[in-house]
Write an enzyme that holds these catalytic residues in place. Sequence first.
Site, PDB file in Angstrom:
ATOM      1  CD  GLU A  17      -3.089  -0.624   2.337  1.00  0.00           C
ATOM      2  OE1 GLU A  17      -4.246  -1.035   2.231  1.00  0.00           O
ATOM      3  OE2 GLU A  17      -2.626  -0.078   3.362  1.00  0.00           O
TER       4      GLU A  17
ATOM      5  CD  GLU B 151      -4.983  -4.769   3.460  1.00  0.00           C
ATOM      6  OE1 GLU B 151      -3.831  -5.121   3.128  1.00  0.00           O
ATOM      7  OE2 GLU B 151      -5.209  -3.842   4.259  1.00  0.00           O
TER       8      GLU B 151
END
Length: 321
Positions: A155, A244
């Site tokens: 991320e 995710e």
Amino acid sequence: MKAVLLWIGLVTGITSFAQTPVAVNGALTIKGNKIVNKNGVPPQLRGISLSWSVWAGEKYYNPAVVDWLKKDFKISILRASMGVQPDHGYLQEPERQKKMIFDVVDEAIKQGVYVLIDWHDHNGHLHIPQSKAFFAEMAQKYSGVPNVIYEIWNEPERISWDTVKSYALQIIPEIRKYDKDNLIVVGSPSWDQDVDIAAANPVKGYQNIAYSFHYYATEPSHRDGLRAKADKAIKMGLPLIVTEWGVGEANGNGRFDIAMNKKWMDWVEKNRLSWVNWNITDKKETTAILQPGAPANGGWTAEQLTPAGAYIRQWLRVLNK
């Protein structure tokens, strides 16, 4: 004759059920804006992410947990989220972290499920030499193994797409030196939300590149606007995979709202996107799958699952028939 046909049907059904996700789908490739299987059809893989390979989730990085998730939760994909930093992550203990990844990935291969090797880092642009060495080693070990997917940056935070793309263009060649074909997943700015920005200037020059998209179902900023960004990216031709997502908010806590989760689930299913839920840990959080103290080797009872765990298990067992 009818009895014979019935018997053949039963045998065929049993054989099909017994096949693993990888046996059914084979090597994954990109076709237009979709990840497709060996037959050119989006397989829509669904599964669970292990937590950071540091802190509370570390103890679940073992073959017994992989086996239980395949047997009981019916996962078709697993994510191994190798913590890069801070405490006892890859930067400090690379050999220990790699062994944990090898243990999980090797068992996922044995069980016939897909597995994301995730460089779980918010600061990948600061760790390029380490990432290059890690993925070169992974690619040498798992080259051509259809189960393996490389997720090269978990991320990126508040970082420009140019920085994320530059990172990708340094890591991808290291993988392609040894593994010419397996799927590689690239991140995008703002915690894998700015996929529309990536779609306007995607990585070029390499085959089988997908892009991760993350959301948390009850996060106030993760509503229609975020779905619109993803819809725009898909329309622009960007192949997405939800590596995710959580039932609560981005900090791991917050409300667990069934209606909001259902809205996201309907969107994912409509777009035939593969997804991985966050996460296997017994930390006291909304998005945790396990209650505090749940055994480290799987075999979890209903009482040892959190509301999120029971919810995700039910969805997986229904959708991954």
